[in-house]
Design an enzyme around this catalytic site. Sequence first.
Site, short mmCIF file in Angstrom:
data_model
loop_
_atom_site.label_atom_id
_atom_site.label_comp_id
_atom_site.label_asym_id
_atom_site.label_seq_id
_atom_site.Cartn_x
_atom_site.Cartn_y
_atom_site.Cartn_z
CG HIS A 8 -0.34 0.17 2.53
ND1 HIS A 8 0.53 -0.76 3.07
CD2 HIS A 8 -0.43 1.16 3.46
CE1 HIS A 8 0.91 -0.36 4.27
NE2 HIS A 8 0.36 0.81 4.53
CG HIS B 168 0.42 4.53 5.05
ND1 HIS B 168 -0.48 3.72 5.70
CD2 HIS B 168 -0.05 5.81 5.17
CE1 HIS B 168 -1.47 4.48 6.19
NE2 HIS B 168 -1.23 5.74 5.88
CG ASP C 84 5.10 3.04 7.03
OD1 ASP C 84 4.27 3.66 6.34
OD2 ASP C 84 4.76 2.21 7.90
CG HIS C 85 4.38 -0.09 3.95
ND1 HIS C 85 4.30 -1.38 4.41
CD2 HIS C 85 3.95 0.70 4.97
CE1 HIS C 85 3.83 -1.37 5.65
NE2 HIS C 85 3.61 -0.12 6.02
CG HIS D 156 -3.88 0.28 6.49
ND1 HIS D 156 -3.62 0.35 7.83
CD2 HIS D 156 -2.83 0.91 5.88
CE1 HIS D 156 -2.48 0.99 8.03
NE2 HIS D 156 -1.99 1.35 6.86
CG ASP E 174 0.80 -1.16 7.54
OD1 ASP E 174 1.63 -2.07 7.68
OD2 ASP E 174 1.09 0.05 7.60
CG HIS F 173 3.74 -1.98 10.47
ND1 HIS F 173 2.94 -1.15 11.22
CD2 HIS F 173 4.07 -1.29 9.36
CE1 HIS F 173 2.76 -0.02 10.56
NE2 HIS F 173 3.45 -0.06 9.44
ZN LIG Z 1 2.99 1.07 7.75
ZN LIG Z 2 0.04 1.76 6.43
#
Ligand SMILES: [Zn+2]
Ligand SMILES: [Zn+2]
Length: 293
Positions: free
Chosen positions: A64, A66, A68-69, A153, A176, A247
């Site tokens: 996805h 976000h 951080d990915h 999410h 997530d 995570h």
């Molecule tokens: Zn994340």
């Molecule tokens: Zn996320």
Amino acid sequence: MSAELILLGVKGGPAIRPGSHMPTSNLVRIGGRTILVDAGLGVSRAVCDQGVPLTGIDLILITHLHSDHYLELGPLLHTAWTAGLTRPVPVIGPAGLRDYWRGFLASMAFDIDLRLADEGRCPLAPLFDFAELTEGTVLDQDGLTIRALRNVHPPIADSYALRFDHGPDSIVISGDTAYMPEMAGFARGADILLHEAMLVDGVEALLARMTNGDDRLRTHILRSHTPAADVGRIAAAAGVGQLALTHMVPDGDPAFTEAHWIAELRKHWAGPLHIGRDGMVLRTGRAGHIRAP
Ligand SMILES: [Zn+2]
Ligand SMILES: [Zn+2]
């Protein structure tokens, strides 16, 4: 032949601080393929630290959008190119990932054009075949099946869990997600379930430290992630061989130790349990061999 799951980055969320783990990336080595799942900050270094050349990644999946990915996806692809990549590599992610890639290429145009003209490199853009990730079968090829399940999410709708099956080996990555009972069916009988997790008490401690967020962050975290006890519930209902956590929120807070995670998980899960750390290697099969970082 067993399959491997390598946890490259296990902290939840985009920020890093002294002593923290790195944001999300995982390597799945199954059926002769090396597959990268998510490309958070630090992914290029972490892949190399596992003895895997950047040119040795066969497929990239992004769960996805976000940051951080996928914050380091562009730098990873660019670095694989300068490391000698010459064959095309598929990159499968949610709608919008192509725009990120175009934007990355535009932002680096001076350097990329220079290397084409000055170093005789092959064109960068055609090396990566971007395709859209949707629910259902992602790949079914040479005995390897990859399936995606839309997870929960909010406010992101295009967010997915992934399941990898090859012969007797199976690995599931939750992505997530908030607690969703359907995850147990998706992960049914898997050798390894890698699930995201939060300690609700730890979230409050984390929010107390924040200097640039407001109550919306609390709402976001609590409605879009899974309390650790519920992760144990999913693993038990799915009957998985091993459960690993990733995570993790909070991360790097000395007030919350492995004992806190274990206490929550053991409310519902009595089987093999791995509290994730960057560089942890898990293997499918009965022994559930683990190599600590
Ligand atoms: Zn994340
Ligand atoms: Zn996320």
